[in-house]
Motif scaffolding. Structure first.
Motif, PDB file in Angstrom:
ATOM      1  N   THR A 193       0.832  -1.203   0.000  1.00 34.48           N
ATOM      2  CA  THR A 193       0.000   0.000   0.000  1.00 34.48           C
ATOM      3  C   THR A 193       0.870   1.258   0.000  1.00 34.48           C
ATOM      4  OG1 THR A 193      -0.211  -0.188   2.419  1.00 34.48           O
ATOM      5  CG2 THR A 193      -2.001  -1.053   1.078  1.00 34.48           C
ATOM      6  N   HIS A 207       2.465   4.938  -7.674  1.00 30.38           N
ATOM      7  CA  HIS A 207       1.516   4.725  -8.764  1.00 30.38           C
ATOM      8  C   HIS A 207       1.260   6.021  -9.526  1.00 30.38           C
ATOM      9  CE1 HIS A 207      -2.266   3.652 -10.836  1.00 30.38           C
ATOM     10  NE2 HIS A 207      -1.833   2.401 -10.735  1.00 30.38           N
ATOM     11  N   LEU A 217       2.026   1.717  -3.591  1.00 27.18           N
ATOM     12  CA  LEU A 217       0.900   2.180  -4.398  1.00 27.18           C
ATOM     13  C   LEU A 217       0.642   3.668  -4.195  1.00 27.18           C
ATOM     14  CD1 LEU A 217      -1.551  -0.821  -3.856  1.00 27.18           C
ATOM     15  CD2 LEU A 217      -0.501  -0.168  -6.032  1.00 27.18           C
ATOM     16  N   GLU A 218       0.676   4.097  -2.952  1.00 26.63           N
ATOM     17  CA  GLU A 218       0.385   5.496  -2.640  1.00 26.63           C
ATOM     18  C   GLU A 218       1.483   6.434  -3.121  1.00 26.63           C
ATOM     19  OE1 GLU A 218      -0.229   5.379   1.555  1.00 26.63           O
ATOM     20  OE2 GLU A 218      -2.370   4.967   1.389  1.00 26.63           O
ATOM     21  N   LYS A 219       2.740   5.968  -3.067  1.00 24.94           N
ATOM     22  CA  LYS A 219       3.868   6.841  -3.409  1.00 24.94           C
ATOM     23  C   LYS A 219       4.330   6.725  -4.854  1.00 24.94           C
ATOM     24  CE  LYS A 219       4.179   8.354   0.809  1.00 24.94           C
ATOM     25  NZ  LYS A 219       3.761   9.743   1.136  1.00 24.94           N
ATOM     26  N   PRO A 269      -2.509   7.436  -7.931  1.00 28.93           N
ATOM     27  CA  PRO A 269      -2.920   6.741  -6.704  1.00 28.93           C
ATOM     28  C   PRO A 269      -4.354   7.075  -6.308  1.00 28.93           C
ATOM     29  CG  PRO A 269      -1.387   8.529  -6.211  1.00 28.93           C
ATOM     30  CD  PRO A 269      -1.395   8.377  -7.696  1.00 28.93           C
ATOM     31  N   LYS A 270      -5.033   6.077  -5.768  1.00 29.85           N
ATOM     32  CA  LYS A 270      -6.422   6.254  -5.351  1.00 29.85           C
ATOM     33  C   LYS A 270      -6.497   6.572  -3.861  1.00 29.85           C
ATOM     34  CE  LYS A 270      -9.045   3.610  -8.717  1.00 29.85           C
ATOM     35  NZ  LYS A 270     -10.148   2.640  -8.901  1.00 29.85           N
ATOM     36  N   PHE A 324      -6.400  -0.228  -8.343  1.00 28.09           N
ATOM     37  CA  PHE A 324      -5.677   0.922  -8.879  1.00 28.09           C
ATOM     38  C   PHE A 324      -5.707   0.937 -10.403  1.00 28.09           C
ATOM     39  CE2 PHE A 324      -4.477   1.017  -4.571  1.00 28.09           C
ATOM     40  CZ  PHE A 324      -3.986   2.277  -4.283  1.00 28.09           C
TER      41      PHE A 324
END
Length: 713
Positions: A40, A47, A43-45, A50-51, A236
Motif C-alpha cells: 500500500t 503509482h 501504491l500510494e507513493k 494513486p487512489k 488501482f
C-alpha cells in the motif's frame, strides 16, 4: 524514454521506503501485515494515479474479493455475506492499520463452506439426473443472488452438477450410438445403455470434484492471502499486480521470451479460463484449433479424468494446464461460438523464432509488394545490441527493397506491445525526423521521444494492419504513422487501448533487514503514453482509417472492458509536420472504404461476428437433453456454415525472400512454417485490401513524381 527511468524510480522508492520501514514496529512479526504495509505504501507513493483509500475503495475491495473467491456463488450463503458486510466500510481503515481481520473472517468461513460442500455434491451425485425434465441453468452468475439457505444452495449445486455432467453424458451417448453402428465387440469398457452412460457421466463428475477439492486442500493460507492482496492492488488499475515469489519467477521467465506450457495467456472468468493471447510458436499456435476468446472449462492429464476449473482460481488452473515439455494436456473448451470441443496438446517450449519479425513478398500481376509480420516489440534488456524488433524490421525492410518491393505492409495484429525504445527507433525507419510519442509521469511532467536520425529506411507506400488485440507499443507506432499521415491504418474500429507503462519493483529491496525471505514484487503503473497530437491511447486506442470487422468486433476484449482502467485524457500536442509524400491520401482511404463496404466476404465476417456475440450473450442453458442436443446441433450447423470464411482465396502469391529460401535446404521445419503462413495470408482479405491500398498509394507516388518532373521542365 530515458533508459534509466525504471532504475531511477526504483532507487527513489527504495530510498524512501528504507527510511520509512527500517525502524517501524509492527504489533507482531506477521509477514502478511508487512506485505500489506509495503504494497500500500508503494501504491500510494509510486503509482501514476494513486487512489484514495476511503469508504468507496473499501466497498470495491469488499465486493471484488468475494467475487474472486466465490465467482459462481456456490459456497457462501446470503447470511455469510450479511455477516461480512459489517466490514464493508472498514477495510480502508484496516488497510491503513495493517489489520487483516476482514480477510481472516472471510477465509475461515470459506474453508468451512468448502468442507460442507463436499457432502452436498457426494449426495447429489448418488442419484441419477433426469434429462427429460424441462429445466435450465443460467450461467450469468454475477447477476444471481447468493443462496438464502442450505436447501437453496444444494439446489444450485444440483443444477450446476447436472450441467457439468450433461456434456459427458452426451459424449458417452454419442459413443454408444457409434459403437452400435460399428457392430464391434471391442467396446466392453464403454457404457452399453443410456442408463449406464448417465451413471458413468455422474461418476466422472464426482471424480473431477474429488480431484478439485484435493487440489484445494493442498493450498496454503498464504495462497489465499495473495488473492486478497491482488484484489486491493487491482483497484488501482488492471496492469498493477503483486507477484508472490513463485509468480515473480514465472514472470521473469516470460519476460526472457521462453514459455513452457501450451503457449497462451489466460484471464479469469466465472465460466472458466479465457484465452486472451496466443503466443506465436507455442503448442496452441501450432495446433491452430484454439483461438482468442475460447474458454477452457476442464483440464485433464494425458487421458485421465479432467478436472472442472470453473470457479477455480486462475493461478490454480494454470498449474494444471502447465507442465513439463513433452507431456500431454487435455482441454475441454467452450469455443467463442458457444460449441464445446476437446483438444489435446503436447506441452512444449515456445519457439522463439516465431516471436521475431518475419517477412514475405507478395505478387499481384507484375507488381511486387512486401509484408512484415511483427508479433511483439521484443528486446534484450541486458544487451540491446543483441537482438531487438527495430533492427530486425530494418533488416527485413532492406531485404524487401533489394527484392523490388513497391509497397510495404506492417502487420501488427495480435501484437501486445513491448519495448518503447524499439517503437521510437522503428517509427524512425519511415520518417525523416520528429516526435514519435509523448510520455507523462505521475508528477504530470511530459517528455517527448523523437526520432533524430534523418535517414529514411523506407520512403514508399506504407499500410499498417491492426486489430482489437494490438496494444501498447503497437498503438504508439500506428498512432504516430497515422498522425504524420505516413501510413494508412486498416483494421478494427479501435485497438486495445492500453496506454500505460509499468515497472517491476522487488519488495525485499525496500527493507534494510528482512527476516521473512523473498517477498515477491509489484508491477506498478508509473506512466501514460500520449500521441504526438496530444490524445492518449488509453481506452480509445487507435481508430483505423479503414475499419473492417473481424470475429472479435463485438466481443469485450479491450482495455475499457478490464477492471478499473485509467481514464482517457489529453495533453498539449508536440510540434510535427505531416508527411507530404502522398497525393490523394484521403481519397485512397475513401476508395478502400467503398471496396470494403461492398465486399461479400466482409459482410460474411460481420455476420459471423454478430452471431458469435449473440452466442456469448446466451446464458440460459437447457438441462433437458433433447433441447440441449437441438441447441448443440444448431450451433454446429451455424459454426460449419461460417467455416467457409477460411475458403476465401485472394489470388495473391506469397513467398519467402532469397535469404530464407537458402535456409530451407537445411531446415525443413522452417519451410513448413513459412508454407503454412503463406497459405493463411492468401486467405486473408485484410492483407488483400492492404495491397489494394498500396496500389492506390503507389499510383499517387507515381503521379507525384510525374508532377515534380513536369515542374522541373
Amino acid at each position: 524514454m530515458k533508459r534509466n527511468l525504471a532504475y531511477v524510480l526504483t532507487v527513489m522508492l527504495i530510498a524512501v521506503a528504507s527510511c520509512s520501514f527500517t525502524n517501524k514496529t509492527f504489533e507482531n512479526d506477521d509477514k502478511d501485515k508487512l506485505l500489506l504495509d509495503l504494497i500500500t505504501y508503494v501504491l500510494e507513493k509510486g503509482h501514476y494515479e494513486p487512489k484514495d483509500i476511503d469508504d468507496d475503495f473499501s466497498v470495491s475491495v469488499f465486493e471484488d474479493f468475494i467475487d474472486v473467491i466465490d465467482p459462481t456463488k456456490r459456497y457462501f450463503l446470503a447470511s455469510d455475506i450479511e455477516e461480512f458486510e459489517q466490514y464493508k466500510f472498514q477495510i480502508d481503515d484496516q488497510i491503513k492499520n495493517t489489520d487483516i481481520t476482514f480477510f481472516n473472517v472471510v477465509y475461515e468461513r470459506l474453508m468451512q463452506r468448502m468442507d460442507e460442500v463436499k457432502s452436498i455434491y457426494k449426495e447429489i451425485l448418488e442419484r441419477p439426473f433426469d434429462y427429460n425434465e424441462n429445466e435450465s441453468i443460467n450461467i450469468k452468475y454475477d447477476e444471481q443472488p447468493f443462496a438464502g439457505n442450505k436447501e437453496e444452495l444444494k439446489e444450485r449445486w444440483r443444477k450446476q452438477l447436472k450441467y457439468a455432467t450433461l456434456g459427458t453424458y452426451d459424449s458417452k451417448l454419442s459413443h454408444l450410438e457409434k459403437s452400435a453402428s460399428d457392430f464391434s465387440d471391442d467396446h466392453d469398457h464403454e457404457a452399453h445403455t443410456p442408463e449406464e452412460a448417465e451413471m458413468e457421466a455422474r461418476k466422472s463428475t464426482e471424480t473431477t470434484l474429488d480431484e478439485f477439492f484435493d487440489f484445494i486442500e493442498d493450498l496454503e493460507r498464504k495462497d489465499w492471502f495473495v488473492q486478497y492482496i491482488n484484489t486491493i492492488v487491482d483497484e488501482f488499475d488492471p496492469h498493477t499486480f503483486y507477484f508472490a515469489p513463485e509468480d515473480k519467477e514465472r514472470f521473469d521467465v516470460s519476460m526472457s521470451g521462453k514459455f513452457e506450457g501450451i503457449g497462451a495467456r489466460l484471464q479469469k472468468k466465472p465460466e472458466g479460463a479465457k484465452i486472451v493471447e496466443i503466443i506465436s510458436g507455442g503448442p496452441v499456435w501450432r495446433d491452430g484449433r484454439l483461438e482468442v476468446g475460447d474458454e477452457i472449462v476442464k483440464v485433464g492429464q494425458n487421458g485421465q479424468e479432467p478436472i472442472d476449473i470453473v470457479g477455480m482460481r486462475l493461478d490454480d488452473a494454470i498449474k494444471l494446464i502447465k507442465g513439463a515439455q513433452g507431456t500431454v494436456v487435455d482441454l475441454t473448451v467452450r469455443k467463442v461460438d458457444g460449441s464445446f470441443e476437446e483438444i489435446s496438446l503436447v506441452r512444449d517450449v515456445v519457439e522463439l523464432e516465431e516471436s521475431y519479425a518475419k517477412s514475405a513478398y507478395i505478387l499481384k500481376g507484375d507488381e511486387k509488394f512486401g509484408l512484415i509480420n511483427l508479433p511483439k516489440f521484443y528486446v534484450d534488456f541486458e544487451d540491446y545490441s543483441e537482438r531487438n524488433a527495430a533492427t530486425d524490421v530494418a533488416k527485413e525492410v532492406e531485404r524487401l527493397k533489394q527484392e523490388g518491393a513497391e509497397g510495404l505492409i506492417l502487420d501488427l495484429r495480435d501484437n501486445g506491445g513491448g519495448s518503447l525504445k524499439t517503437v521510437v527507433e522503428m517509427a524512425g525507419l519511415f520518417i525523416k525526423e520528429g516526435p514519435i510519442v509523448q510520455v507523462r509521469s505521475g508528477n504530470k511532467e511530459k517528455e517527448i521521444y523523437d526520432d533524430k536520425d534523418e535517414r529514411i529506411q523506407w520512403d514508399g507506400p506504407l499500410v499498417i494492419l491492426v486489430n482489437e488485440l494490438s496494444a501498447s507499443a503497437s498503438e504508439i507506432l500506428a498512432a504516430a504513422m497515422q498522425d504524420y499521415k505516413r501510413a494508412i491504418v486498416i483494421g478494427s474500429k479501435q485497438t486495445f487501448g492500453k496506454g500505460t507503462v509499468q515497472n517491476v519493483i522487488p519488495l525485499a529491496n525496500m527493507l534494510r533487514s528482512n527476516e521473512h525471505g523473498d517477498l515477491g514484487a509489484i508491477k506498478l503503473t508509473t506512466q501514460k503514453f500520449y500521441r504526438i497530437n496530444g490524445g492518449s491511447t488509453q481506452l480509445e486506442g487507435v481508430k483505423s482509417d479503414v475499419v473492417v470487422p473481424d470475429k472479435y468486433s463485438y466481443i469485450d476484449l479491450g482495455e475499457k472492458d478490464q477492471a478499473n482502467p485509467l481514464k482517457w485524457d489529453k495533453i498539449t500536442p508536440a510540434e510535427y509536420e505531416a508527411w507530404d509524400g502522398y497525393i490523394d491520401y484521403e481519397q485512397t482511404i475513401e476508395n478502400s472504404k467503398k471496396r470494403m463496404a461492398n465486399n461479400p466476404q466482409i459482410k460474411l465476417i460481420e455476420e459471423n461476428a454478430k452471431w458469435i456475440k449473440s452466442e456469448q450473450d446466451e446464458t440460459e442453458i437447457p438441462l433437458n437433453y433433447t433441447a440441449y442436443k437441438e441447441e448443440k446441433e444448431k450451433d454446429k450447423k451455424q459454426s460449419d456454415y461460417y467455416k467457409k470464411l477460411s475458403e476465401y482465396d485472394s489470388k495473391l502469391t506469397f513467398g519467402s525472400l532469397k535469404y530464407e529460401q537458402e535456409l530451407f535446404t537445411k531446415d525443413s521445419v522452417l519451410r513448413e512454417k513459412r508454407d503454412r503462413w503463406h497459405k493463411n495470408l492468401a486467405k486473408d482479405i485484410y492483407v488483400e485490401e492492404a495491397v489494394n491500398v498500396l496500389e492506390d498509394l503507389k499510383m499517387n507516388n507515381i503521379k507525384n513524381i510525374k508532377l515534380a518532373s513536369r515542374a522541373k521542365n
